[in-house]
Write a protein that holds these residues in place. Structure first.
Motif, PDB file in Angstrom:
ATOM      1  N   MET A   1      33.029  10.582   9.089  1.00  0.00           N
ATOM      2  CA  MET A   1      33.119   9.129   9.234  1.00  0.00           C
ATOM      3  C   MET A   1      34.542   8.751   9.625  1.00  0.00           C
ATOM      4  O   MET A   1      35.485   9.221   9.025  1.00  0.00           O
ATOM      5  N   ASN A   2      34.704   7.889  10.629  1.00  0.00           N
ATOM      6  CA  ASN A   2      36.030   7.443  11.018  1.00  0.00           C
ATOM      7  C   ASN A   2      36.234   5.986  10.637  1.00  0.00           C
ATOM      8  O   ASN A   2      35.331   5.326  10.124  1.00  0.00           O
ATOM      9  N   LYS A   3      37.439   5.488  10.918  1.00  0.00           N
ATOM     10  CA  LYS A   3      37.765   4.132  10.484  1.00  0.00           C
ATOM     11  C   LYS A   3      36.894   3.106  11.181  1.00  0.00           C
ATOM     12  O   LYS A   3      36.487   2.109  10.593  1.00  0.00           O
ATOM     13  N   ASN A   4      36.572   3.320  12.468  1.00  0.00           N
ATOM     14  CA  ASN A   4      35.722   2.374  13.182  1.00  0.00           C
ATOM     15  C   ASN A   4      34.337   2.321  12.567  1.00  0.00           C
ATOM     16  O   ASN A   4      33.726   1.257  12.476  1.00  0.00           O
ATOM     17  N   GLN A   5      33.812   3.471  12.149  1.00  0.00           N
ATOM     18  CA  GLN A   5      32.515   3.478  11.498  1.00  0.00           C
ATOM     19  C   GLN A   5      32.563   2.706  10.187  1.00  0.00           C
ATOM     20  O   GLN A   5      31.655   1.946   9.853  1.00  0.00           O
ATOM     21  N   LEU A   6      33.629   2.912   9.431  1.00  0.00           N
ATOM     22  CA  LEU A   6      33.747   2.264   8.142  1.00  0.00           C
ATOM     23  C   LEU A   6      33.753   0.754   8.277  1.00  0.00           C
ATOM     24  O   LEU A   6      33.153   0.038   7.486  1.00  0.00           O
ATOM     25  N   LEU A   7      34.422   0.244   9.302  1.00  0.00           N
ATOM     26  CA  LEU A   7      34.532  -1.200   9.467  1.00  0.00           C
ATOM     27  C   LEU A   7      33.339  -1.785  10.182  1.00  0.00           C
ATOM     28  O   LEU A   7      33.220  -2.992  10.326  1.00  0.00           O
ATOM     29  N   GLY A   8      32.431  -0.947  10.639  1.00  0.00           N
ATOM     30  CA  GLY A   8      31.279  -1.433  11.371  1.00  0.00           C
ATOM     31  C   GLY A   8      30.147  -1.825  10.449  1.00  0.00           C
ATOM     32  O   GLY A   8      30.274  -1.886   9.253  1.00  0.00           O
ATOM     33  N   ALA A   9      28.990  -2.090  11.060  1.00  0.00           N
ATOM     34  CA  ALA A   9      27.807  -2.469  10.293  1.00  0.00           C
ATOM     35  C   ALA A   9      26.588  -1.864  10.939  1.00  0.00           C
ATOM     36  O   ALA A   9      26.553  -1.644  12.145  1.00  0.00           O
ATOM     37  N   VAL A  10      25.564  -1.604  10.157  1.00  0.00           N
ATOM     38  CA  VAL A  10      24.341  -1.004  10.674  1.00  0.00           C
ATOM     39  C   VAL A  10      23.612  -1.983  11.604  1.00  0.00           C
ATOM     40  O   VAL A  10      23.673  -3.184  11.417  1.00  0.00           O
ATOM     41  N   ILE A  70      40.915   7.589   4.776  1.00  0.00           N
ATOM     42  CA  ILE A  70      41.034   6.186   5.193  1.00  0.00           C
ATOM     43  C   ILE A  70      41.713   5.393   4.082  1.00  0.00           C
ATOM     44  O   ILE A  70      41.289   5.463   2.915  1.00  0.00           O
ATOM     45  N   PRO A  71      42.772   4.649   4.380  1.00  0.00           N
ATOM     46  CA  PRO A  71      43.474   3.900   3.337  1.00  0.00           C
ATOM     47  C   PRO A  71      42.572   2.855   2.678  1.00  0.00           C
ATOM     48  O   PRO A  71      41.826   2.144   3.354  1.00  0.00           O
ATOM     49  N   ALA A  72      42.635   2.778   1.374  1.00  0.00           N
ATOM     50  CA  ALA A  72      41.969   1.716   0.633  1.00  0.00           C
ATOM     51  C   ALA A  72      42.879   0.498   0.599  1.00  0.00           C
ATOM     52  O   ALA A  72      44.105   0.629   0.546  1.00  0.00           O
ATOM     53  N   ALA A  73      42.282  -0.691   0.628  1.00  0.00           N
ATOM     54  CA  ALA A  73      43.073  -1.919   0.674  1.00  0.00           C
ATOM     55  C   ALA A  73      43.905  -2.111  -0.594  1.00  0.00           C
ATOM     56  O   ALA A  73      44.907  -2.834  -0.574  1.00  0.00           O
ATOM     57  N   ARG A 113      26.020  -4.361   1.310  1.00  0.00           N
ATOM     58  CA  ARG A 113      26.376  -5.535   0.497  1.00  0.00           C
ATOM     59  C   ARG A 113      27.318  -6.486   1.207  1.00  0.00           C
ATOM     60  O   ARG A 113      27.336  -7.697   0.900  1.00  0.00           O
ATOM     61  N   PHE A 114      28.131  -5.961   2.142  1.00  0.00           N
ATOM     62  CA  PHE A 114      29.191  -6.773   2.751  1.00  0.00           C
ATOM     63  C   PHE A 114      29.178  -6.639   4.265  1.00  0.00           C
ATOM     64  O   PHE A 114      28.694  -5.652   4.822  1.00  0.00           O
ATOM     65  N   LEU A 115      29.761  -7.651   4.920  1.00  0.00           N
ATOM     66  CA  LEU A 115      30.124  -7.539   6.321  1.00  0.00           C
ATOM     67  C   LEU A 115      31.409  -6.716   6.400  1.00  0.00           C
ATOM     68  O   LEU A 115      31.998  -6.359   5.389  1.00  0.00           O
ATOM     69  N   SER A 116      31.868  -6.414   7.617  1.00  0.00           N
ATOM     70  CA  SER A 116      33.047  -5.576   7.786  1.00  0.00           C
ATOM     71  C   SER A 116      34.296  -6.253   7.211  1.00  0.00           C
ATOM     72  O   SER A 116      34.371  -7.477   7.103  1.00  0.00           O
ATOM     73  N   GLY A 117      35.282  -5.439   6.853  1.00  0.00           N
ATOM     74  CA  GLY A 117      36.522  -5.980   6.320  1.00  0.00           C
ATOM     75  C   GLY A 117      37.276  -4.949   5.522  1.00  0.00           C
ATOM     76  O   GLY A 117      36.807  -3.820   5.321  1.00  0.00           O
ATOM     77  N   PRO A 118      38.483  -5.280   5.029  1.00  0.00           N
ATOM     78  CA  PRO A 118      39.259  -4.357   4.209  1.00  0.00           C
ATOM     79  C   PRO A 118      38.459  -3.901   2.986  1.00  0.00           C
ATOM     80  O   PRO A 118      37.786  -4.698   2.339  1.00  0.00           O
ATOM     81  N   THR A 119      38.551  -2.619   2.681  1.00  0.00           N
ATOM     82  CA  THR A 119      37.737  -2.028   1.625  1.00  0.00           C
ATOM     83  C   THR A 119      38.609  -1.571   0.471  1.00  0.00           C
ATOM     84  O   THR A 119      39.578  -0.834   0.665  1.00  0.00           O
ATOM     85  N   THR A 120      38.260  -2.011  -0.734  1.00  0.00           N
ATOM     86  CA  THR A 120      38.960  -1.592  -1.938  1.00  0.00           C
ATOM     87  C   THR A 120      38.136  -0.524  -2.656  1.00  0.00           C
ATOM     88  O   THR A 120      36.958  -0.339  -2.375  1.00  0.00           O
ATOM     89  N   GLN A 121      38.769   0.166  -3.601  1.00  0.00           N
ATOM     90  CA  GLN A 121      38.087   1.234  -4.326  1.00  0.00           C
ATOM     91  C   GLN A 121      38.411   1.158  -5.811  1.00  0.00           C
ATOM     92  O   GLN A 121      39.534   0.845  -6.204  1.00  0.00           O
ATOM     93  N   SER A 122      37.384   1.422  -6.620  1.00  0.00           N
ATOM     94  CA  SER A 122      37.563   1.498  -8.070  1.00  0.00           C
ATOM     95  C   SER A 122      36.637   2.589  -8.585  1.00  0.00           C
ATOM     96  O   SER A 122      35.998   3.293  -7.796  1.00  0.00           O
TER      97      SER A 122
END
Length: 358
Positions: A1-10, A70-73, A113-122
């Motif tokens: 998975m690359n950054k473009n995929q991560l920010l994309g949507a199905v 991929i950096p987390a926000a 659950r979300f549209l594309s955007g910065p992604t945080t992690q917990s």
């Protein structure tokens, strides 16, 4: 998975998201989504159920994942878990996330659950990493998985499975199924049943069009511009309808010319600038565009509760302009703009004096 995929949507079609090899199964998946219809709260519960079952049954340990790099926000890098090996299990047998998401648990969870955007992690209560995004990017109608006994919806032996409320089992007529596959992703609809849609020969309430399976949908011609509106016969690709009555927030819009349009909050509407916007962003004084190209200013917007079913429709054409149809006399977007072309929201779709450029 690359950054473009991560920010994309199905990619989502007419209220459902199809797996790559299943485009011809669209009518079957529409029926599956109607039979397995969930409201937004239920959809979020299904998504979380799929994530928990995936990490508990398919992953087994919070450390059995990989660093995406991929950096987390909120600092660090994003960590994900893969349920199935695409080389040895390309259809994802017994995986809770589909091949659209590469069987990647967190990637599937956050993008449904979300549209594309910065992604945080917990970390969740069991130590598994989980991703999230800003509340403003939450989907009003989340995408939730629907399951079957085979990977191919065109297979006559494929039977729809329903998740158990008490366990991670997929049920076939109440009995646990030993084998299951994600057959696609479903999404809710957005018209109330009394809204008139333009077909060849005149308008018809969408519920009546659905019941009579009207195929002669009228949309804009692909060459239309804001000052040269042209209507043409198109073909209906698919309808969506909920099987259960649920609560919906409806925007009841009235105009100077006496027009009335009632749609859900995220329904795509053409404003007086030729821009495709969500209904919830409109305000008094904004203009809607009528089917003849004239502008009609909004005089009131009432947010009301609607308990019942909502509906949607999409033409067969793929270009953006011919996915603009006529509802209650106004230019609105088909379900394509809410789903696979959500990135075109708030962009100019109909230009003045120049041809449309995708």
């Amino acid at each position: 998975m690359n950054k473009n995929q991560l920010l994309g949507a199905v990619v989502v079609l007419a209220g459902v998201a199809l797996l790559p090899t299943e485009a011809s199964a669209q009518p079957i998946l529409l029926q599956r989504c109607s039979a397995d219809n969930l409201d937004p709260t239920q959809a979020l519960a299904r998504i979380e159920w799929a994530r928990k079952c995936a990490v508990q049954l398919r992953i087994g340990n919070p450390n059995n994942g990989y660093d995406t790099g991929i950096p987390a926000a909120n600092g660090g890098t994003l960590f994900d878990y893969v349920e199935a090996d695409a080389a040895t299990n390309p259809n994802g047998q017994n995986a809770f996330s589909g091949p659209n998401y590469g069987f990647e648990v967190n990637y599937a969870n956050v993008n449904t659950r979300f549209l594309s955007g910065p992604t945080t992690q917990s970390a969740d209560a069991n130590g598994y990493k989980i991703w999230s995004r800003a509340a403003a990017r939450a989907r009003a109608r989340p995408l939730y998985p629907t399951f079957g006994t085979t990977a191919n919806l065109n297979d006559a032996s494929n039977q729809q499975l329903i998740p158990s409320a008490a366990s991670c089992a997929l049920l076939n007529n109440g009995a646990p199924a030993g084998t299951f596959f994600v057959n696609g992703y479903c999404e809710a609809s957005c018209y109330t049943g009394d809204q008139n849609i333009l077909f060849e020969g005149g308008e018809m309430p969408i519920i009546e069009a659905l019941n009579s399976r009207r195929e002669d949908l009228v949309t804009l011609a692909s060459s239309s511009t804001l000052d040269n509106i042209q209507l043409t016969r198109n073909e209906t690709y698919g309808y969506t309808v909920e099987t259960r009555d649920t609560d919906h927030d409806i925007f009841a819009i009235s105009t100077v010319g006496g027009g009335k349009l009632s749609v859900t909050d995220e329904h795509p509407v053409i404003n007086g600038e030729g821009r495709m916007v969500q209904a919830k962003t409109l305000k008094v004084g904004d203009e809607l565009v009528r089917a003849d190209g004239s502008r009609d200013a909004i005089v009131s917007i009432e947010r009301v509760k609607h308990f019942g079913k909502v509906y949607n429709i999409r033409p067969v054409s793929e270009d953006l302009v011919s996915n603009v149809l006529v509802a209650q006399g106004f230019l609105v977007g088909s379900s394509r703009f809410q789903n696979d072309d959500v990135g075109y929201m708030n962009r100019i779709i109909l230009y003045n004096n120049v041809p449309h450029i995708p």
